[in-house]
Design an enzyme around this catalytic site. Structure first.
Site, mmCIF file in Angstrom:
data_model
loop_
_atom_site.group_PDB
_atom_site.id
_atom_site.type_symbol
_atom_site.label_atom_id
_atom_site.label_comp_id
_atom_site.label_asym_id
_atom_site.label_seq_id
_atom_site.Cartn_x
_atom_site.Cartn_y
_atom_site.Cartn_z
ATOM 1 N N CYS A 162 0.672 -1.163 0.072
ATOM 2 C CA CYS A 162 0.150 0.031 -0.168
ATOM 3 C C CYS A 162 1.073 1.034 0.075
ATOM 4 O O CYS A 162 0.860 2.128 -0.717
ATOM 5 C CB CYS A 162 -1.076 0.149 0.880
ATOM 6 N N CYS B 220 -3.492 -2.375 -0.498
ATOM 7 C CA CYS B 220 -2.889 -3.284 -0.605
ATOM 8 C C CYS B 220 -1.983 -4.573 -1.361
ATOM 9 O O CYS B 220 -1.619 -5.446 -0.552
ATOM 10 C CB CYS B 220 -3.212 -3.900 1.420
ATOM 11 N N LYS C 105 -6.614 -9.149 11.246
ATOM 12 C CA LYS C 105 -6.118 -7.433 11.345
ATOM 13 C C LYS C 105 -7.395 -6.990 11.350
ATOM 14 O O LYS C 105 -8.149 -7.437 10.002
ATOM 15 C CB LYS C 105 -5.117 -7.425 10.420
ATOM 16 N N ARG D 47 -10.780 -0.386 2.766
ATOM 17 C CA ARG D 47 -9.939 -1.937 2.730
ATOM 18 C C ARG D 47 -11.111 -2.768 3.270
ATOM 19 O O ARG D 47 -10.657 -3.915 3.858
ATOM 20 C CB ARG D 47 -8.836 -1.906 3.971
ATOM 21 N N CYS E 210 -13.149 -4.793 2.610
ATOM 22 C CA CYS E 210 -13.547 -6.074 1.511
ATOM 23 C C CYS E 210 -12.122 -7.363 1.678
ATOM 24 O O CYS E 210 -12.181 -8.134 0.967
ATOM 25 C CB CYS E 210 -13.225 -6.115 -0.532
ATOM 26 N N LYS F 19 -4.859 -7.438 15.807
ATOM 27 C CA LYS F 19 -4.238 -5.789 15.281
ATOM 28 C C LYS F 19 -5.734 -5.482 15.022
ATOM 29 O O LYS F 19 -6.159 -5.905 14.335
ATOM 30 C CB LYS F 19 -3.336 -5.465 14.143
ATOM 31 N N TYR G 9 5.026 2.005 19.351
ATOM 32 C CA TYR G 9 5.641 3.117 19.892
ATOM 33 C C TYR G 9 6.255 3.074 20.992
ATOM 34 O O TYR G 9 7.310 4.252 20.904
ATOM 35 C CB TYR G 9 4.814 3.566 18.519
HETATM 36 C C1 PBG Z 1 0.550 -1.788 5.774
HETATM 37 C C2 PBG Z 1 -0.308 -1.658 7.969
HETATM 38 C C3 PBG Z 1 -0.949 -0.135 8.635
HETATM 39 C C4 PBG Z 1 -0.754 -1.080 9.374
HETATM 40 C C5 PBG Z 1 0.822 -1.668 9.518
HETATM 41 N N1 PBG Z 1 0.758 -1.960 8.857
HETATM 42 C C6 PBG Z 1 -1.905 0.013 7.673
HETATM 43 C C7 PBG Z 1 -2.994 -0.183 6.628
HETATM 44 O O1 PBG Z 1 -3.719 -1.707 7.122
HETATM 45 O O2 PBG Z 1 -4.010 0.516 6.935
HETATM 46 C C8 PBG Z 1 -1.274 0.488 10.689
HETATM 47 C C9 PBG Z 1 -0.183 0.220 11.928
HETATM 48 C C10 PBG Z 1 -0.491 1.359 12.946
HETATM 49 O O3 PBG Z 1 -1.745 1.988 12.634
HETATM 50 O O4 PBG Z 1 0.380 1.940 13.727
HETATM 51 N N2 PBG Z 1 -0.857 -2.526 5.293
HETATM 52 ZN ZN ZN Z 2 -0.748 -2.557 3.187
#
Ligand code: PBG
Ligand code: ZN
Length: 336
Positions: free
Chosen positions: A127, A135, A202, A224, A226, A255, A321
């Site tokens: 992405c 993605c 996720k 995202r 779908c 996540k 973080y």
């Molecule tokens: C990429 C990705 C994302 C995150 C980690 N890898 C963003 C998303 O899927 O939109 C989010 C990490 C964060 O918010 O700290 N696919």
């Molecule tokens: Zn991505």
């Protein structure tokens, strides 16, 4: 007759002293082995502050060693790398993801050399490098082309593995990508040298906002929903985890973290034999940071409470973080 409750109804007798309180919680310890530091890396000459996440810094290939060294000296064991490059040419298939000029590809050998004991994990996704911001790869009618996507994602994962990553972590949520990555790692002789950590459950979450600001990875059209999971679904989370286990992943992830602790628990309960990671994402970081800054909460106390909740729910490892500051706290040996 004493009015006090029966002996077996007395709980206070078990935790009236700090050492006893520690004893009651000893299986949810936070140590450096339970922490992963997500690291943004670009080609910037100097470290730059990330605007959407105060306190977070984007490192550059040329300055990452000096920036990370003090954190490694405090016990850092694992990093999760994200490439950030602005002003690059983005295309349909995210060519820059595995270009030799990609900062992640450039920085891995350097980190391996400078910090031989550090585990290098790489987020694998398209992405940040596709012109549509999705993605995977899109077919002409604007829907994900799953087969083309997993083939491309396996190529990118292989490139990071060949550069020296210990763990590749696909975050794209395409069906079949774990199997495709595993097959290509095995074909190229890396089957026993690289782990695959699946971002298995996720969710399509609003908590990723600050992150997408940094990596400029928001979708140009649509969203995202779908491919990332609907926030209300427990069933799909079960199936997504099972899908990735069946395809041969080595480790699992849920996540975001705090709003999905029931999913953390159900995942650990179903697959206790797999190390489970939970990602405290950018929006969770921002919430705690700003609440503390406004004086509404005490950061240390509340963050410790949140980390414990994740460990209690079943997380083995927390991606956060806040890792540098937590390592600072761990330096100062607790009184007990
Ligand atoms: C990429 C990705 C994302 C995150 C980690 N890898 C963003 C998303 O899927 O939109 C989010 C990490 C964060 O918010 O700290 N696919
Ligand atoms: Zn991505």
């Amino acid at each position: 007759m004493s009015k006090s409750p029966e002996a077996r109804h007395l709980l206070h007798s078990g935790y009236f002293h700090p050492v006893l309180r520690k004893l009651q919680t000893s299986n949810v310890e936070i140590s450096p082995y339970n922490l992963v530091f997500p690291v943004f890396v670009g080609n910037n000459e100097k470290p730059v502050d990330v605007k959407s996440m105060p306190g977070v810094v984007q490192y550059g290939v040329s300055n990452i060693e000096e920036c990370l060294r003090p954190i490694v000296n405090k016990g850092l064991k694992l990093v999760l790398l994200f490439g950030v490059e602005h002003g690059i040419l983005k295309d349909e298939k995210g060519s820059y993801a595995d270009s030799p000029r990609n900062p992640v590809i450039q920085v891995i050998p350097k980190l391996r050399r400078c910090f031989p004991d550090l585990i290098i994990m790489c987020d694998v996704c398209l992405c940040a490098y596709t012109n549509h911001g999705h993605c995977g790869i899109m077919s002409s009618d604007g829907v994900i082309d799953n087969e083309a996507s997993i083939e491309r994602i396996a190529q990118v994962a292989l490139a990071y593995a060949q550069a020296g990553a210990h763990i590749v972590a696909p975050s794209d949520m395409m069906d079949g990508r774990i199997g495709a990555i595993k097959r290509s790692l095995i074909d190229y002789g890396l089957g026993n040298r690289v782990s695959v950590l699946s971002y298995a459950a996720k969710f399509a979450s609003g908590f990723y906002g600050p992150f997408r600001d940094v990596t400029k990875s928001a979708p140009v059209f649509s969203d995202r929903k779908c491919y990332q999971l609907p926030p209300g679904s427990k069933g799909l989370a079960t199936r997504a985890v099972l899908r990735d286990v069946t395809e041969g992943c080595d480790m699992l992830m849920v996540k975001p973290g705090l709003a999905y602790l029931d999913i953390v628990k159900q995942t650990k309960d179903a697959h206790p034999e797999y190390p489970l990671f939970v990602y405290q994402v950018s929006g969770e970081y921002a919430m705690l940071y700003h609440a503390a800054k406004a004086g509404a909460i005490d950061l240390r106390g509340v963050l410790e409470e949140v980390l414990l909740s994740m460990r209690r729910a079943g997380a083995d490892c927390i991606i956060t973080y806040f890792t540098p500051i937590i390592l600072d706290w761990l330096q100062v040996k607790s009184k007990y």
